[in-house]
Design a protein around this motif. Structure first.
Motif, PDB file in Angstrom:
ATOM      1  N   GLN A 135       0.832  -1.202   0.000  1.00 24.38           N
ATOM      2  CA  GLN A 135       0.000   0.000   0.000  1.00 24.38           C
ATOM      3  C   GLN A 135       0.867   1.253   0.000  1.00 24.38           C
ATOM      4  N   ARG A 136       1.978   1.231   0.750  1.00 31.55           N
ATOM      5  CA  ARG A 136       2.871   2.394   0.810  1.00 31.55           C
ATOM      6  C   ARG A 136       3.483   2.728  -0.542  1.00 31.55           C
ATOM      7  N   VAL A 137       3.710   1.704  -1.374  1.00 32.61           N
ATOM      8  CA  VAL A 137       4.303   1.970  -2.694  1.00 32.61           C
ATOM      9  C   VAL A 137       3.233   2.149  -3.766  1.00 32.61           C
ATOM     10  N   GLY A 138       1.998   2.349  -3.335  1.00 30.26           N
ATOM     11  CA  GLY A 138       0.943   2.728  -4.279  1.00 30.26           C
ATOM     12  C   GLY A 138       0.173   1.589  -4.895  1.00 30.26           C
ATOM     13  N   ILE A 139       0.209   0.390  -4.297  1.00 31.49           N
ATOM     14  CA  ILE A 139      -0.557  -0.745  -4.811  1.00 31.49           C
ATOM     15  C   ILE A 139      -1.800  -0.910  -3.935  1.00 31.49           C
ATOM     16  N   ALA A 140      -2.955  -0.614  -4.514  1.00 31.43           N
ATOM     17  CA  ALA A 140      -4.206  -0.667  -3.743  1.00 31.43           C
ATOM     18  C   ALA A 140      -4.757  -2.087  -3.656  1.00 31.43           C
ATOM     19  N   ASP A 141      -4.644  -2.839  -4.764  1.00 31.25           N
ATOM     20  CA  ASP A 141      -5.200  -4.195  -4.811  1.00 31.25           C
ATOM     21  C   ASP A 141      -4.200  -5.180  -4.205  1.00 31.25           C
ATOM     22  N   THR A 142      -3.954  -5.035  -2.907  1.00 31.12           N
ATOM     23  CA  THR A 142      -2.894  -5.812  -2.260  1.00 31.12           C
ATOM     24  C   THR A 142      -3.198  -7.313  -2.237  1.00 31.12           C
ATOM     25  N   LYS A 143      -4.457  -7.693  -2.043  1.00 25.65           N
ATOM     26  CA  LYS A 143      -4.792  -9.107  -1.961  1.00 25.65           C
ATOM     27  C   LYS A 143      -4.457  -9.831  -3.252  1.00 25.65           C
ATOM     28  N   ARG A 144      -4.818  -9.224  -4.380  1.00 30.38           N
ATOM     29  CA  ARG A 144      -4.521  -9.848  -5.681  1.00 30.38           C
ATOM     30  C   ARG A 144      -3.021  -9.944  -5.912  1.00 30.38           C
ATOM     31  N   VAL A 145      -2.285  -8.865  -5.601  1.00 31.33           N
ATOM     32  CA  VAL A 145      -0.850  -8.839  -5.857  1.00 31.33           C
ATOM     33  C   VAL A 145      -0.121  -9.838  -4.964  1.00 31.33           C
ATOM     34  N   LEU A 146      -0.519  -9.951  -3.709  1.00 40.67           N
ATOM     35  CA  LEU A 146       0.121 -10.907  -2.800  1.00 40.67           C
ATOM     36  C   LEU A 146      -0.028 -12.341  -3.295  1.00 40.67           C
ATOM     37  N   HIS A 147      -1.129 -12.651  -3.967  1.00 42.26           N
ATOM     38  CA  HIS A 147      -1.363 -14.009  -4.449  1.00 42.26           C
ATOM     39  C   HIS A 147      -0.905 -14.207  -5.894  1.00 42.26           C
ATOM     40  N   ALA A 148      -0.380 -13.161  -6.511  1.00 40.82           N
ATOM     41  CA  ALA A 148       0.029 -13.245  -7.922  1.00 40.82           C
ATOM     42  C   ALA A 148       1.440 -13.807  -8.061  1.00 40.82           C
ATOM     43  N   TRP A 149       1.697 -14.399  -9.218  1.00 41.90           N
ATOM     44  CA  TRP A 149       3.052 -14.790  -9.593  1.00 41.90           C
ATOM     45  C   TRP A 149       3.726 -13.582 -10.248  1.00 41.90           C
TER      46      TRP A 149
END
Length: 579
Positions: A135-149
Motif C-alpha cells: 500500500q505504501r508503494v501505491g498498490i491498492a489491490d494488495t490481496k490480488r498482488v500478494l497471491h500473484a506470480w
C-alpha cells in the motif's frame, strides 16, 4: 560524517585479456537523507561501483580502496557481517524486476520471507507488513498482488514490489540501479515520485544509477558523472546540467532528446546532438513521401484466453487489441505510443504475422496477409522485418553473428549461395557502422549499442521495404541512443525504407516520426502529425504522457516559456560535440 564515503575505489576483473579495470579510483560521498545520481554511458563503471558498496561483486573481482558506511569499513568484512548491513542498512533495487523476483514463488511469499528475515517476526505479522508496504508503494489491490506470480504483474507493478521489498527494512541507504529504464513516461514518473516520497518520509538516502538525465534532473540533489571507471565531474544537479565543465558531460547532455526539437527545426535533415544550424549531407535529406499506404490495418483484434477453470466451466479472456484501424504510407516513419500494457507490442506482432489475429485484416502492398500461401508468406518475410527491443535475447548466444545474418538471406531466397549470403552480411554490417571481422564473433563480445546495430543489420540483410522497430533504444544510454536514431534516419533515406516505430520516449518519437498513433487499452484513440504533439486538442491520456516527460532544467538566460527542446538545441550548440 557522511553516511557513505568511498575513497579511491578500484575494481579489477581477470578476463581473457588479463587484468581489466572497471573502476579506477572513485571518490564519492553521500550524506544522510541525500539523493545522489551516478550517471554515465554503459560500461563506465556505475553498476560495479554500486555492487562494490553492497558487497555483491563476484569472488574473482579484485577490490581496493575504502568504503565506509556510518563510519564502519565495509570492504573485506565477512559475509555474515555484510548480510546484517544489507537490507536494514543498505538495500538495492535492480534494473530488471522480473529477473530479480523468483518466478517459482508468489509475490506475497517473497515479501513475507524478506519481512521475517529483516524484522525477526512471525508469519502473520510478516503478511501484514507485506500488505502495508504494498500500500505504501501505491498498490491498492494488495490481496490480488500478494497471491500473484511475478509474471502476472506489469513492469511498473513489479518495480513497485521490488521497491517495497527493498524498503521494508527501512534502510538508511537505498541503491536504485536503473529502476525506470524500460517504463513509459507516466510509470517512470510514478516510480521516481515514490522514491522521492520514501526519501522524505523516512529520511532514506538514495544513490540512483541512471543514464537518463531527465531522471537526474527530477530526483537528485547532486550528480556524479562517470567515464571509463572514473568520476570526471560532480556537483549540484542544476549546476552540472546547465553549466557542465567537462566535455564528456556536455556531450552526454547534448545527446538528450527533448520535446520541442521538431518545432525548433522541422527539417528531416536534422541529426540528434547537432545544433539546428548544422549542415546535413545530401543522403540525409528526406525523399518526398507518398500518400500510398504500404501497410493497411482494418478492424484488427486479438483476444487471449488468460485463465480456464474446467471444474466451473469458466473462461477468462483479455482483449489485448480491439478494432484497430491505421495505415502506414510508403516512406514514412509511423510512431506508436502508449502506456505499458496498452497493446503496442501485441499489435506489432499481429501486423508482422507473428501472431494470429482474432478478427480484422492486415494488407501489405495491397495484398491480404490472411490469403498468403507458403511462397507468398516467405516473400512477405523478406519485405517485412522486425528489430526487437532486447538486442541480447533476440540473438542466439551460441552462433556467430555471421551465421545469424547469412541464414535469413539464404532461407528467404535473397542470397544465391553461401558466398553471396556472406557478401550480403558484410554489406549489412558495414551499413550499420561495424566491420566484416565482427561477423566471426559471438553476441557476448559486443556492447549493447553494437548488438542493437547487429539487430538492425540482420533486418537489412534481406533487403526489406518495411521494418518494425519495437523500442529499439529504450535500454541504451543517451549518446548510443543518438547514434542509433541517426543511423535509422540515414538508412531510411538511403534505402527508401518505411518504419513502424514503437516507443515510450516521447522526445524520441517526436524527433523520429512523421505521424503518431496513441494506444490505450488495446485501442488507437487518436492519430496526428508528430509536429502536432503539443496541440491542445490532444486526448487526456496523450496529454498525460506528455506531462509526464522529465525535462532538463532551463539554461541561464533561457526564457521560461520556451519548449524544453530549446534548451537541448542550445546545449548541443555549445557542446561542440556530436554523439
Amino acid at each position: 560524517m557522511p553516511l557513505l564515503k568511498i575513497e579511491q575505489l578500484k575494481v579489477d576483473f581477470t578476463g581473457r585479456r588479463g587484468l581489466e579495470s572497471a573502476v579506477r579510483g572513485v571518490d564519492l560521498s553521500i550524506e544522510a537523507g541525500e539523493i545522489v545520481a551516478l550517471v554515465g554511458e554503459s560500461g563506465s563503471g556505475k553498476s560495479v561501483t554500486a555492487a562494490a558498496v553492497a558487497g555483491l561483486l563476484p569472488r574473482e573481482a579484485s577490490v581496493r580502496g575504502t568504503v565506509g558506511f556510518e563510519g564502519n569499513a565495509l570492504l573485506g568484512r565477512p559475509e555474515a557481517v555484510l548480510e546484517q548491513i544489507r537490507g536494514n542498512g543498505i538495500a538495492m533495487v535492480f534494473q530488471n524486476p522480473l529477473s530479480s523476483l523468483d518466478p517459482s514463488f508468489r509475490v506475497g511469499a517473497q515479501l513475507q520471507e524478506v519481512a521475517r528475515h529483516r524484522r525477526d517476526i512471525g508469519q502473520a505479522e510478516a503478511l501484514e507488513q507485506a500488505a502495508t508496504w504494498l500500500q505504501r508503494v501505491g498498490i491498492a489491490d494488495t490481496k490480488r498482488v500478494l497471491h500473484a506470480w511475478p509474471h502476472e504483474l506489469s513492469g511498473g507493478m513489479r518495480q513497485r514490489v521490488m521497491i517495497a521489498m527493498a524498503a521494508m527494512g527501512q534502510p538508511r541507504l537505498l541503491i536504485a540501479d536503473e529502476p525506470t529504464t524500460a517504463l513509459d513516461a507516466t510509470l517512470q514518473k510514478e516510480i521516481l515520485a515514490l522514491l522521492k516520497s520514501l526519501n522524505r518520509e523516512f529520511g532514506m538516502a538514495i544513490l540512483i544509477i541512471t543514464h537518463d538525465f531527465g531522471v537526474v534532473s527530477y530526483l537528485s540533489d547532486r550528480v556524479a558523472v562517470m567515464k571509463a571507471g572514473r568520476i570526471v565531474e560532480h556537483g549540484p544537479t542544476a549546476q552540472v546540467l546547465t553549466a557542465p565543465r567537462h566535455p564528456y558531460t556536455a556531450k552526454l547532455i547534448a545527446a538528450v532528446p527533448e520535446l520541442g526539437l521538431r518545432r525548433l527545426d522541422p527539417s528531416p535533415a536534422r541529426r540528434l546532438g547537432e545544433s539546428s544550424g548544422s549542415n546535413a549531407s545530401a543522403s540525409t535529406v528526406s525523399k518526398q513521401r507518398t500518400s500510398e499506404p504500404l501497410l493497411k490495418v482494418e478492424g484488427l483484434s486479438k483476444t487471449f484466453v488468460v485463465e480456464k477453470s474446467w471444474l466451473r466451466s469458466r473462461v477468462r479472456t483479455l482483449d489485448a487489441v480491439s478494432d484497430v484501424n491505421f495505415e502506414v504510407r510508403r516512406g514514412e516513419i509511423f510512431g506508436l505510443i502508449g502506456t505499458s500494457g496498452s497493446g503496442k507490442s501485441t499489435l506489432a506482432r499481429l501486423v508482422a504475422h507473428l501472431l494470429a489475429s482474432t478478427s480484422g485484416s492486415v494488407h501489405f502492398a495491397g495484398a491480404d496477409l490472411a490469403q498468403f500461401d507458403a511462397a507468398a508468406l516467405r516473400q512477405f518475410r523478406q519485405r517485412f522485418q522486425f528489430v526487437f527491443q532486447d538486442s541480447t535475447s533476440s540473438l542466439n548466444p551460441r552462433r556467430t553473428i555471421g551465421e545469424q545474418l547469412c541464414d535469413p538471406a539464404l532461407r528467404l531466397g535473397v542470397a544465391r549461395d553461401q558466398r553471396h549470403a556472406f557478401e550480403l552480411a558484410v554489406e549489412a554490417v558495414e551499413r550499420v557502422g561495424l566491420q566484416a571481422e565482427h561477423l566471426q564473433r559471438f553476441p557476448h563480445a559486443f556492447s549493447g549499442g553494437q548488438r542493437q546495430r547487429i539487430g538492425i543489420a540482420r533486418a537489412l540483410v534481406v533487403k526489406p521495404e518495411f521494418i518494425v522497430l519495437d523500442e529499439p533504444t529504450s535500454a541504451l544510454d543517451v549518446s548510443i541512443q543518438a547514434d542509433i536514431l541517426n543511423l535509422l534516419l540515414e538508412l531510411r533515406q538511403t534505402l527508401d525504407l518505411t518504419y513502424l516505430f514503437i516507443g515510450h520516449s516521447l522526445p524520441v518519437i517526436e524527433f523520429m516520426c512523421d505521424r503518431v498513433a496513441v494506444m490505450e487499452r488495446g485501442r488507437i484513440i487518436e492519430t496526428f502529425d508528430a509536429a502536432d504533439l503539443h496541440a491542445n486538442a490532444l486526448a487526456p491520456s496523450t496529454r498525460a504522457l506528455i506531462d509526464a516527460v522529465l525535462s532538463l532544467p532551463a539554461l541561464p538566460g533561457e526564457p521560461s516559456g520556451e519548449p524544453s527542446g530549446a534548451g537541448a538545441s542550445q546545449r548541443a550548440a555549445t557542446a561542440e560535440l556530436t554523439p
